[in-house]
Design an enzyme around this catalytic site. Structure first.
Site, PDB file in Angstrom:
ATOM      1  N   ASP A   1       0.824  -1.208   0.000  1.00  0.00           N
ATOM      2  CA  ASP A   1       0.000   0.000   0.000  1.00  0.00           C
ATOM      3  C   ASP A   1       0.860   1.260   0.000  1.00  0.00           C
ATOM      4  OD1 ASP A   1       0.989  -0.395   2.570  1.00  0.00           O
ATOM      5  OD2 ASP A   1      -0.950  -0.811   3.466  1.00  0.00           O
TER       6      ASP A   1
ATOM      7  N   GLU B   1      -9.597  -1.433   5.087  1.00  0.00           N
ATOM      8  CA  GLU B   1     -10.300  -1.125   6.324  1.00  0.00           C
ATOM      9  C   GLU B   1     -11.577  -1.954   6.440  1.00  0.00           C
ATOM     10  OE1 GLU B   1      -8.665   0.400   8.412  1.00  0.00           O
ATOM     11  OE2 GLU B   1      -8.084   2.442   7.924  1.00  0.00           O
TER      12      GLU B   1
HETATM   13  C1  GLP Z   1      -0.377   0.181   8.571  1.00  0.00           C
HETATM   14  C2  GLP Z   1      -0.033  -0.618   7.321  1.00  0.00           C
HETATM   15  C3  GLP Z   1      -0.309  -2.097   7.531  1.00  0.00           C
HETATM   16  C4  GLP Z   1       0.313  -2.557   8.832  1.00  0.00           C
HETATM   17  C5  GLP Z   1      -0.297  -1.787   9.979  1.00  0.00           C
HETATM   18  C6  GLP Z   1       0.195  -2.232  11.340  1.00  0.00           C
HETATM   19  O1  GLP Z   1      -1.723   0.476   8.657  1.00  0.00           O
HETATM   20  N1  GLP Z   1      -0.756  -0.185   6.180  1.00  0.00           N
HETATM   21  O2  GLP Z   1       0.211  -2.842   6.430  1.00  0.00           O
HETATM   22  O3  GLP Z   1       0.108  -3.934   9.001  1.00  0.00           O
HETATM   23  O4  GLP Z   1       0.018  -0.417   9.789  1.00  0.00           O
HETATM   24  O5  GLP Z   1       1.393  -1.598  11.649  1.00  0.00           O
HETATM   25  P1  GLP Z   1       2.322  -2.021  12.850  1.00  0.00           P
HETATM   26  O6  GLP Z   1       2.992  -3.281  12.430  1.00  0.00           O
HETATM   27  O7  GLP Z   1       3.291  -0.891  13.015  1.00  0.00           O
HETATM   28  O8  GLP Z   1       1.447  -2.203  14.032  1.00  0.00           O
END
Ligand code: GLP
Length: 265
Positions: free
Chosen positions: A68, A144
């Site tokens: 993304d 989402e």
């Molecule tokens: C963002 C990314 C996701 C990721 C999520 C969780 O929203 N788009 O791909 O999995 O954050 O992030 P973290 O691993 O820092 O908790």
């Protein structure tokens, strides 16, 4: 779905890296990996970089597709996922930057950029293993809640929850973009294997819903229950709400050595 519960965040990274390395070795030097941003996969990338440095896995010709990107950040913004993937994946793993693809969130024509990204994945022969984190609300990529379970790469509006969660990377909440381009759930499900990593109690509810809850667009990650090769590697804290935690522990402990990811290390 295979669920592996680890003693520490470092072990999550080690086992997940071993899993990715095994797929790259099995597929060959032109393997295609899907890569995620966020803090969860960082130990995985660190271990994989060490393995590449020791010559245990050859990543030179590997292609990588990001999940993304924010929409509306200027090119080169340090919090753009293009910059984050470059700093946390491309450079440390020694990937060829020409083989690393991130959706173009700064494109004038976002729909065309989404189609182009899907076509590029297809031309590369598809993603062999997709690395995933999970949002506290169960999102994978930036899909989402209420995302279509069949969705393809497209523009999405971020929830307030996600914008708050990601505000730590920006000066203030107002600086967090409101939109993103993300691989769809259908795109993610096309990968040959999916590997989700999560650590910490903040992910416990999302992991329980994703692994043991109903398949529902309200928890987008739950679609992974339909994937024939889905692995979830988590620590104790992220496993805290799982009803069958002891079953997953026993299952992994009883695996023959050759089936264990740590045997690759
Ligand atoms: C963002 C990314 C996701 C990721 C999520 C969780 O929203 N788009 O791909 O999995 O954050 O992030 P973290 O691993 O820092 O908790």
């Amino acid at each position: 779905m295979e669920v592996v519960i680890c003693d520490s965040e470092a072990e999550v990274g080690d086992l997940a890296a071993a899993k990715v390395a095994r797929v790259v070795r099995d597929v060959g030097p032109d393997a295609v990996i899907g890569v995620a941003t966020g803090s969860s996969p960082l130990p995985l990338y660190a271990t994989l970089a060490e393995m590449a440095n020791r010559g245990e896995v050859d990543l030179e010709r590997v292609s990588a597709f990001a999940l993304d990107e924010y929409v509306g950040l200027p090119v080169g913004h340090p919090q753009s996922y293009a910059a984050v993937i470059d700093a946390t994946v491309t450079q440390p793993l020694g990937l060829d930057p020409a083989r690393v693809y991130v959706p173009d969130g700064s494109a004038d024509n976002i729909e065309a950029a989404a189609t182009h990204f899907e076509n590029t994945i297809r031309r590369a022969g598809g993603i062999d293993i997709q690395i995933l984190g999970v949002g506290a609300n169960g999102h994978i990529g930036f899909n989402e809640p209420t995302s279509s379970l069949a969705s393809r790469t497209r523009i999405k509006t971020l929830t307030e929850r996600t914008r708050h969660d990601n505000a730590r990377f920006f000066g203030s909440l107002d600086d967090v973009p409101t939109h993103c381009l993300t691989q769809g759930l259908g795109t993610i499900m096309d990968a040959g294997e999916v590997l989700l990593v999560a650590t910490g109690s903040g992910k416990a509810a999302a992991i329980a819903a994703l692994v043991e809850g109903p398949i529902t667009a309200m928890c987008p990650g739950s679609v992974l229950q339909l994937h024939p090769k889905a692995t979830v590697i988590i620590d104790h804290d992220a496993a805290a709400d799982l009803q069958l935690a002891s079953y997953y522990r026993t299952t992994y402990a009883q695996k023959p050595g050759w089936q264990r990811y740590r045997a690759d290390l």
